[in-house]
Enzyme design. Structure first.
Site, PDB file in Angstrom:
ATOM      1  N   ASP A   1       0.862  -1.187   0.000  1.00 31.16           N
ATOM      2  CA  ASP A   1       0.000   0.000   0.000  1.00 31.16           C
ATOM      3  C   ASP A   1       0.895   1.233   0.000  1.00 31.16           C
ATOM      4  O   ASP A   1       1.684   1.438   0.919  1.00 31.16           O
ATOM      5  CB  ASP A   1      -0.901   0.009   1.230  1.00 31.16           C
ATOM      6  CG  ASP A   1      -1.745   1.274   1.322  1.00 31.16           C
ATOM      7  OD1 ASP A   1      -2.530   1.511   0.385  1.00 31.16           O
ATOM      8  OD2 ASP A   1      -1.608   2.028   2.306  1.00 31.16           O
TER       9      ASP A   1
ATOM     10  N   GLU B   1      -1.127  -1.247  -5.933  1.00 26.96           N
ATOM     11  CA  GLU B   1      -2.298  -0.481  -6.352  1.00 26.96           C
ATOM     12  C   GLU B   1      -2.072   0.108  -7.743  1.00 26.96           C
ATOM     13  O   GLU B   1      -0.958   0.483  -8.094  1.00 26.96           O
ATOM     14  CB  GLU B   1      -2.562   0.668  -5.388  1.00 26.96           C
ATOM     15  CG  GLU B   1      -2.754   0.280  -3.951  1.00 26.96           C
ATOM     16  CD  GLU B   1      -2.784   1.484  -3.048  1.00 26.96           C
ATOM     17  OE1 GLU B   1      -3.890   1.986  -2.784  1.00 26.96           O
ATOM     18  OE2 GLU B   1      -1.710   1.915  -2.613  1.00 26.96           O
TER      19      GLU B   1
ATOM     20  N   ASP C   1      -3.188   1.825   6.908  1.00 27.45           N
ATOM     21  CA  ASP C   1      -2.300   1.432   5.808  1.00 27.45           C
ATOM     22  C   ASP C   1      -1.993  -0.061   5.817  1.00 27.45           C
ATOM     23  O   ASP C   1      -1.932  -0.696   4.758  1.00 27.45           O
ATOM     24  CB  ASP C   1      -1.000   2.239   5.862  1.00 27.45           C
ATOM     25  CG  ASP C   1      -1.237   3.726   5.671  1.00 27.45           C
ATOM     26  OD1 ASP C   1      -2.253   4.071   5.025  1.00 27.45           O
ATOM     27  OD2 ASP C   1      -0.435   4.540   6.153  1.00 27.45           O
TER      28      ASP C   1
END
Length: 224
Positions: free
Chosen positions: A37, A123, A206
């Site tokens: 992340d 991501e 996170d």
């Protein structure tokens, strides 16, 4: 050639196929998958719980850069002092770029060569869209997400590591990684922790997102 700061450099370019330096992996166990992340407060956090600090190359140099640019505006046109001041600004910009490149190399090398996963899930960030938010635009661009993704792509190819990108609009921060419940309440950037209303599990924002990104990659490739 020479750049604006007066530094000489030579560049070479050639085209070649990327040849993996490790054997092809036929199967992937879930323990060999790492979710990442990306963030602004911290550069990145992995599903293994490893946190990578954000050096904030531009943010740390912003005050000095502003002072140099103010001094430049006061210099006499075509004067030697103005040329000298321009080179000073160019050197500072070069330093910011070097910090970003070095950070991207250290981060991606640590993921590939130290963690040694067989699959990495990241991501699919829309950096252009995120940078339109004036409140976080500078921090987003300073975090250097695009370069880190590029470095991960070729280093993963070299080492036969599968690189997967979770869907762009996957709300990784809103799902409980413990029970899968979707968190409907608004979460701002200031909300670093939240508690699942169903199972009561308390999450670091996170770290929870990193686990969800990892699980999404497993789901996408149907790894059991």
């Amino acid at each position: 050639s020479v750049d604006a700061s007066g530094k000489w450099f030579v560049s070479f370019a050639y085209v070649t196929d990327i040849i993996p330096i490790h054997e092809v992996v036929s199967s992937i166990a879930t323990d060999d998958i790492v979710g990442i992340d990306f963030g602004v407060k911290d550069l990145a956090i992995t599903s293994n719980g490893i946190v990578y600090a954000n050096p904030q190359g531009y943010a740390r140099a912003k005050i000095r850069l502003r002072r140099y640019q103010r001094a430049l505006s006061r210099k006499k046109k075509y004067s030697k002092s103005k040329i000298k001041c321009r080179k000073r600004i160019a050197r500072l910009y070069r330093r910011i770029t070097n910090v970003r490149i070095n950070t991207a190399h250290q981060f991606t090398s640590d993921i590939v060569y130290k963690s040694k996963p067989k699959m990495v899930v990241i991501e699919d960030l829309d950096v252009i869209h995120l940078s339109k938010n004036h409140k976080i635009a500078s921090a987003i661009l300073d975090a250097n997400f695009g370069r880190m993704r590029t470095f991960l792509e070729y280093k993963c190819k070299w080492n036969n590591i599968t690189l997967v990108q979770a869907p762009r609009f996957y709300a990784s921060t809103r799902y409980c990684s413990h029970c899968g419940q979707y968190h409907k309440d608004d979460l701002t950037l200031q909300d670093r922790e939240w508690t699942c209303p169903i199972c009561g599990h308390k999450h670091d924002r996170d770290y929870n997102a990193a686990i969800n990104i990892r699980n999404k990659g497993i789901e996408m490739l149907k790894i059991v």
